[in-house]
Scaffold this motif. Sequence first.
Motif, PDB file in Angstrom:
ATOM      1  N   ARG A  26       4.387  -4.931   5.757  1.00  0.00           N
ATOM      2  CA  ARG A  26       4.411  -6.115   4.904  1.00  0.00           C
ATOM      3  C   ARG A  26       4.253  -5.726   3.445  1.00  0.00           C
ATOM      4  O   ARG A  26       3.820  -4.616   3.129  1.00  0.00           O
ATOM      5  N   ILE A  27       4.586  -6.658   2.578  1.00  0.00           N
ATOM      6  CA  ILE A  27       4.452  -6.454   1.131  1.00  0.00           C
ATOM      7  C   ILE A  27       3.366  -7.399   0.649  1.00  0.00           C
ATOM      8  O   ILE A  27       3.433  -8.605   0.884  1.00  0.00           O
ATOM      9  N   ALA A  36      -0.171  -3.510  -2.903  1.00  0.00           N
ATOM     10  CA  ALA A  36      -1.213  -2.822  -2.134  1.00  0.00           C
ATOM     11  C   ALA A  36      -0.563  -1.839  -1.167  1.00  0.00           C
ATOM     12  O   ALA A  36       0.366  -2.180  -0.456  1.00  0.00           O
ATOM     13  N   GLY A  37      -1.023  -0.629  -1.166  1.00  0.00           N
ATOM     14  CA  GLY A  37      -0.518   0.372  -0.230  1.00  0.00           C
ATOM     15  C   GLY A  37       0.340   1.421  -0.905  1.00  0.00           C
ATOM     16  O   GLY A  37       0.365   1.549  -2.116  1.00  0.00           O
ATOM     17  N   SER A  38       1.074   2.150  -0.096  1.00  0.00           N
ATOM     18  CA  SER A  38       1.913   3.236  -0.593  1.00  0.00           C
ATOM     19  C   SER A  38       3.310   2.705  -0.912  1.00  0.00           C
ATOM     20  O   SER A  38       3.606   1.532  -0.722  1.00  0.00           O
ATOM     21  N   ARG A  63       6.758  -2.210  -8.625  1.00  0.00           N
ATOM     22  CA  ARG A  63       8.100  -2.278  -9.188  1.00  0.00           C
ATOM     23  C   ARG A  63       9.159  -2.028  -8.134  1.00  0.00           C
ATOM     24  O   ARG A  63       9.207  -0.959  -7.543  1.00  0.00           O
ATOM     25  N   PRO A  64      10.061  -3.021  -7.883  1.00  0.00           N
ATOM     26  CA  PRO A  64      11.151  -2.804  -6.942  1.00  0.00           C
ATOM     27  C   PRO A  64      12.373  -2.234  -7.650  1.00  0.00           C
ATOM     28  O   PRO A  64      12.578  -2.470  -8.845  1.00  0.00           O
ATOM     29  N   ARG A  65      13.176  -1.466  -6.921  1.00  0.00           N
ATOM     30  CA  ARG A  65      14.455  -0.993  -7.457  1.00  0.00           C
ATOM     31  C   ARG A  65      15.449  -0.848  -6.318  1.00  0.00           C
ATOM     32  O   ARG A  65      15.061  -0.613  -5.174  1.00  0.00           O
ATOM     33  N   LEU A  66      16.729  -1.012  -6.626  1.00  0.00           N
ATOM     34  CA  LEU A  66      17.795  -0.820  -5.649  1.00  0.00           C
ATOM     35  C   LEU A  66      18.226   0.629  -5.658  1.00  0.00           C
ATOM     36  O   LEU A  66      18.242   1.268  -6.708  1.00  0.00           O
TER      37      LEU A  66
END
Length: 80
Positions: A26-27, A36-38, A63-66
């Motif tokens: 989960r996110i 939270a997490g790796s 931070r998300p990235r494609l």
Amino acid sequence: ADERIHYSAPSGRIGISMTSSIGRKRIIYRPDGRSAGSNLTLTFCHPDNLIPPMAVILSSTGRPRLSATRSGGSPLTCPS
């Protein structure tokens, strides 16, 4: 509202499969915006492999990235 310019009904099998990296199910975002997490890699695959897989990589800072590859540069793989 935006105007729809074109619509085409999909043909054939429809669907996307998604797998996550091991250990992250989960996110969760903390109040400061960090995740939270790796690091997490979500790989999206077409069920018939008609288009190349893509990944959303979420860093531990949130931070998300494609990406067209895994975070280390290796190719993305989809279940057969």
